[in-house]
Design an enzyme around this catalytic site. Structure first.
Site, PDB file in Angstrom:
ATOM      1  N   LYS A 154      -7.962 -18.125  -1.180  1.00  0.00           N
ATOM      2  CA  LYS A 154      -8.516 -18.033  -2.406  1.00  0.00           C
ATOM      3  C   LYS A 154      -9.062 -19.541  -2.569  1.00  0.00           C
ATOM      4  O   LYS A 154      -8.535 -20.436  -1.885  1.00  0.00           O
ATOM      5  CB  LYS A 154      -7.712 -17.652  -3.401  1.00  0.00           C
ATOM      6  CG  LYS A 154      -7.407 -16.273  -3.472  1.00  0.00           C
ATOM      7  CD  LYS A 154      -6.916 -15.729  -4.771  1.00  0.00           C
ATOM      8  CE  LYS A 154      -6.671 -14.228  -5.087  1.00  0.00           C
ATOM      9  NZ  LYS A 154      -8.154 -13.491  -4.843  1.00  0.00           N
ATOM     10  N   HIS A 210      -7.003  -4.834   4.083  1.00  0.00           N
ATOM     11  CA  HIS A 210      -8.325  -4.925   4.435  1.00  0.00           C
ATOM     12  C   HIS A 210      -8.606  -5.562   6.110  1.00  0.00           C
ATOM     13  O   HIS A 210      -9.300  -5.114   6.849  1.00  0.00           O
ATOM     14  CB  HIS A 210      -9.165  -5.949   3.515  1.00  0.00           C
ATOM     15  CG  HIS A 210      -9.095  -5.955   2.246  1.00  0.00           C
ATOM     16  ND1 HIS A 210      -9.118  -4.428   1.859  1.00  0.00           N
ATOM     17  CD2 HIS A 210      -8.764  -6.429   0.925  1.00  0.00           C
ATOM     18  CE1 HIS A 210      -9.052  -4.330   0.386  1.00  0.00           C
ATOM     19  NE2 HIS A 210      -8.870  -5.569  -0.118  1.00  0.00           N
ATOM     20  N   LYS A 260      -4.788   0.172  -3.993  1.00  0.00           N
ATOM     21  CA  LYS A 260      -3.694  -0.788  -3.142  1.00  0.00           C
ATOM     22  C   LYS A 260      -3.296  -1.481  -4.672  1.00  0.00           C
ATOM     23  O   LYS A 260      -3.814  -1.395  -5.626  1.00  0.00           O
ATOM     24  CB  LYS A 260      -4.398  -1.645  -2.478  1.00  0.00           C
ATOM     25  CG  LYS A 260      -5.103  -2.575  -3.208  1.00  0.00           C
ATOM     26  CD  LYS A 260      -5.270  -3.836  -2.395  1.00  0.00           C
ATOM     27  CE  LYS A 260      -5.656  -5.120  -3.071  1.00  0.00           C
ATOM     28  NZ  LYS A 260      -6.199  -6.268  -2.412  1.00  0.00           N
TER      29      LYS A 260
END
Lengths: 303, 561
Positions: free
Chosen positions: B413, B315, B223
């Site tokens: 994140k 994912h 990816k």
């Protein structure tokens, strides 16, 4: 690691001590997937427990180690419970004295994990027919090691006679890397194999099994001949298109020769017992290929 | 090749590849004794049909009943583009060593590194050696290294340099001669996508992409597979112009993880969960991938991409597909992908995206005891960036099984900690024969598949609090198998690399899956691009307030992780 000694005890006391310890440590949930019963002598105990706890990292287990002590002493059961950092499961060493040495199953059976597989392992001497042994009868899978027998041919032939599905032998497990390499060498056709030989130190149980497997699968005669070792040193097969040869002189790095291809080196290390055991615990269904190999050996070994 | 550092060290990819029909021999499967009884690893077992019927029939030493013999790749060469990148050093090279150590690489297996550096074979071998020593999961063994290092080669050149690729082609031919690799080559493009066209064209020009009939050629890509539907299609056009779809393996390393494959075993090898795996019992599903790290040195890649494209598109949507799909007729690539596609096609976005999505970016704050800077203060990020580092999305699956059950996907994140999980949250019991006070703090039952870092399964249910009063509260029951105990357990990349070399594609997403997931994400990205900068959240917390509000509107809350 926590270690706890109980002297002159019983299975039910061991059991409640286990529960107590688990609660004390604050981990009452049991995540273990099988019970491994190790039947061995005091002198083999250290190595066997080490290998079993290593293997338990892959297959969290309750490990019951049954050690028979002096049969002439008064009846007594001593237990040593270990659990904690070194292993995800539990280890219980059971030392049996007096008449109790003949009734180990009465101690083991209440300590098995409920409704999960039971595996019995004899790292050294083993009963003639493992499946008829009181401990063997508790287990779905019975692992012996023909390497430790004095007369390996006789031991394996005896195995073949008493074989029931679920029996297996670490001498066979040791061969997986060899068999895998040989199978890979046959992925490209080489023609009919006419004859072959397996070279190893005299009386090498795995060499006998490897020769038996090869002759069974290839329908050719495969002899076992003696070499200086270490362990298995070579497999030579003469096929229609040329020779397939694997040699391993140093016990680590092998050379594969095939007709029409350059020689190649392949790592073929002898594996530690813990890895062999972990391989055994991965599959708990009958090993029909092993059965075919020992039956073959029994046929040729008797004659 | 100075530029080809690893494309995506943290969020890595997705992969997938060929149709079942073009794996080496078809997958009629040897269902002889016992194959179906292996419940613990049903998925693994079912996908382990890489050594094909034809090979087994022709090989007297192979027997389908012989389950000890591992799947071993046939003779081949792996050509690695991007050898100096993080991914190569930390994951790929160690994984190759680990495969060799487990005896899963064929004799004669060779590895060719391609880069701009002025290196000799031994320099690349040294790099590999160091990478292995530092990052391999299995112990370093001299004899394994010897076997591997004999087959390590290096080819120097730029991607635009025809001469370099001619040299590569010659080198590969020579390796076939000296190492017996039979013309089977895998090309691993561990380089940013902008280099794909030139590399792929070079492979075509030198005839490396198209082998003789008895040899295979495969290309592995990482990816990102584009940044929207259009670019994904363009990217695919580049590879598919040269390689057939069946030879393209798209890596999503999540699918190589043991627990992810265990979702299939859990669902389809048991009778305990499937009956309640539907709208009749499930209230909603939360799929989370939280990272505690910031963007690190990936500013150039990350800005303009953002959390949703980086993580949700691949994912999380893949996890959703595995959790939501119907049972496949087999675990072959064809059947598995068909079911995944069906569920992806049924995905629907709520009409008002402002109410069903949330996005944020981390500001300065404290993360795990350390002060950290905010996203816009990271090096290389423009102050007017509108890229999100947190994304939450609500989707629904429009089919009989799932109608009305929302699937909440979130990633971010600099969140509280690193955790990836799938939580299936069940409805409350229809009637509670307790007094209201007794069950005041009782939540909903949940089945949680923990993907990382602590792989396993958790079941959450109500239990009586010990004591004379009847009081019920939530407890958790954990299960973890081998993976979590064994430091040397196979890494996802090991499994996937082996699958590439064997030619076994079920764990690699098909191009159709890639496109379907972009179709879901594109409208969201379009909506977000008109909304100005994302809402800031302090680093070390669990995302912006709007994400919590989004759940609150549905009367739900995010699981506290």
């Amino acid at each position: 690691m926590t270690s706890f000694m109980l002297s002159g005890t019983t299975a039910s006391k061991i059991s409640s001590q286990l529960t107590h310890l688990r609660h004390q440590m604050g981990t009452p949930a049991v995540g273990m997937v099988l019970t491994l019963v190790v039947v061995c002598g005091e002198s083999e105990q250290y190595d066997a427990v080490r290998a079993a706890t290593e293997a338990a990292r892959e297959h969290p287990s309750r490990i019951l180690v049954v050690i028979s002590r002096d049969a002439n002493e008064p009846n007594r059961l001593d237990a040593e419970i270990r659990f904690g950092e070194s292993t995800p499961g539990e280890v219980i060493l059971l030392r049996l004295y007096g008449e109790l040495t003949r009734h180990a199953d009465s101690v083991v059976s209440p300590l098995l994990l409920t409704d999960t597989p039971v595996v019995a392992w004899w790292p050294g001497e083993c009963p003639d027919v493992p499946s008829k042994d009181p401990i063997g009868m508790l287990a779905q899978r019975r692992i012996i090691d023909a390497r430790s027998a004095n007369d390996t041919v006789k031991a394996i032939v005896g195995r073949a006679r008493g074989y029931v599905p679920g029996d297996t032998d670490l001498a066979w497990t040791r061969l997986t890397t060899w068999r895998s390499l040989l199978a890979a060498a046959f992925d490209q056709p080489v023609g009919k194999v006419k004859r072959g030989s397996v070279e190893a130190v005299p009386g090498h149980a795995s060499a006998l099994l490897l020769a038996a497997w090869l002759s069974d699968r290839l329908g050719a005669s495969v002899k076992v001949s003696d070499s200086e070792g270490p362990g298995l040193t070579a497999v030579k097969l003469s096929a229609a298109d040329g020779d397939i040869v694997i040699t391993r002189a140093d016990g680590h790095l092998a050379t594969l020769s095939r007709p029409g291809q350059p020689d190649r080196r392949v790592a073929l290390t002898r594996r530690p017992t813990s890895e062999l055991l972990a391989e055994e615990l991965r599959r708990l269904d009958p090993d029909e290929v092993y059965e075919a190999a020992i039956q073959r050996l029994a046929k040729t070994g008797r004659s | 090749m100075s530029k080809d550092s690893s494309p995506a060290p943290a969020g890595e990819g997705k992969k997938d590849s060929a149709d079942a029909s073009d794996r080496q021999g078809g997958n009629k499967g040897h269902k002889s004794p016992g194959k179906g009884t292996d419940t613990t690893t049903a998925a693994t077992a079912a996908s382990s049909v890489g050594i094909t019927d034809a090979v087994i029939e022709a090989n007297p030493l192979r027997d389908p009943r012989d389950k000890r013999l591992p799947r071993v790749a046939g003779p081949c060469v792996l050509v690695l583009f991007g050898v100096t990148g993080d991914l190569a050093r930390k994951k790929l090279l160690p994984a190759i060593y680990d495969l060799a150590n487990r005896g899963l690489l064929p004799p004669g297996f060779s590895l060719v590194g391609f880069a701009r550096r002025d290196w000799k074979d031994q320099d690349f071998a040294q790099l590999t050696h160091d990478a292995v020593k530092e990052h391999a999961r299995t112990p370093f063994r001299e004899e394994v290294w010897k076997q591997l290092s004999e087959g390590i080669f290096f080819c120097r050149g730029e991607f635009t340099d025809d001469g370099a690729f001619d040299a590569l082609a010659m080198m590969l031919k020579e390796i076939d001669q000296t190492r017996g690799t039979g013309g089977n080559y895998g090309f691993y493009l561990s380089v940013p996508p902008k280099f794909f066209p030139v590399v792929v064209q070079q492979l075509k020009r030198t005839d490396l992409a198209d082998g003789p009939d008895d040899a295979w050629r495969r290309v592995v890509i990482e990816k990102p597979f584009g940044h929207d539907l259009k670019s994904a299609q363009e990217l695919n056009a580049i590879t598919s112009a040269v390689f057939p779809e069946s030879s393209v393996f798209r890596i999503d390393h999540y699918l190589g993880k043991e627990t992810v494959q265990n979702i299939l075993a859990l669902r389809f090898a048991n009778n305990l969960f499937e009956p309640i795996w539907n709208r009749g019992y499930v209230d909603h599903v939360q799929i989370t991938m939280a990272e505690d790290i910031g963007i690190g040195g990936r500013a150039g890649y990350y800005d303009g991409i953002g959390a949703a494209r980086d993580v949700i598109q691949n994912h999380l949507i893949q996890l959703l597909a595995l959790v939501g799909m119907e049972d496949p007729t087999s675990f072959g690539a064809d059947s598995l992908r068909r079911e995944k596609e069906k569920v992806l096609k049924a995905l629907r976005l709520p009409a008002d995206l402002s109410l069903a999505t949330a996005r944020g970016r981390y500001g300065p704050g404290w993360q795990g005891g350390e002060p950290v800077i905010g996203y816009t203060e990271e090096e290389g990020i423009p102050p007017d960036s509108i890229t999100e580092t947190y994304a939450a999305v609500k989707v629904e699956i429009a089919n009989r099984r799932w109608a009305g059950v929302p699937f909440y996907l979130r990633t971010g994140k600099r969140l509280g900690r690193r955790v990836t999980e799938v939580a299936v949250v069940f409805q409350r019991a229809p009637h509670l024969p307790f007094s209201k006070d007794d069950t005041e703090i009782l939540g909903q039952n949940a089945l949680v598949i923990r993907v990382q870092p602590d792989e396993g399964i958790t079941v959450r249910f109500g239990s009586k609090v010990p004591g004379t009063a009847m009081e019920v509260r939530d407890v958790s029951m954990d299960f973890a198998y081998g993976e979590s105990f064994m430091e040397s357990s196979p890494e996802a990349y090991e499994r996937l690399l082996l699958d590439v070399l064997i030619g076994d594609p079920p764990l690699f997403p098909h191009q159709r899956e890639v496109e379907l997931s972009w179709k879901i994400l594109d409208p969201i990205e379009e909506f977000w691009s008109s909304q100005g900068p994302p809402e800031e959240y302090p680093a070390g917390t669990w995302g912006p307030a709007s994400a919590d509000e989004m759940m609150a509107r549905d009367g739900r809350v995010w699981r506290r992780l």
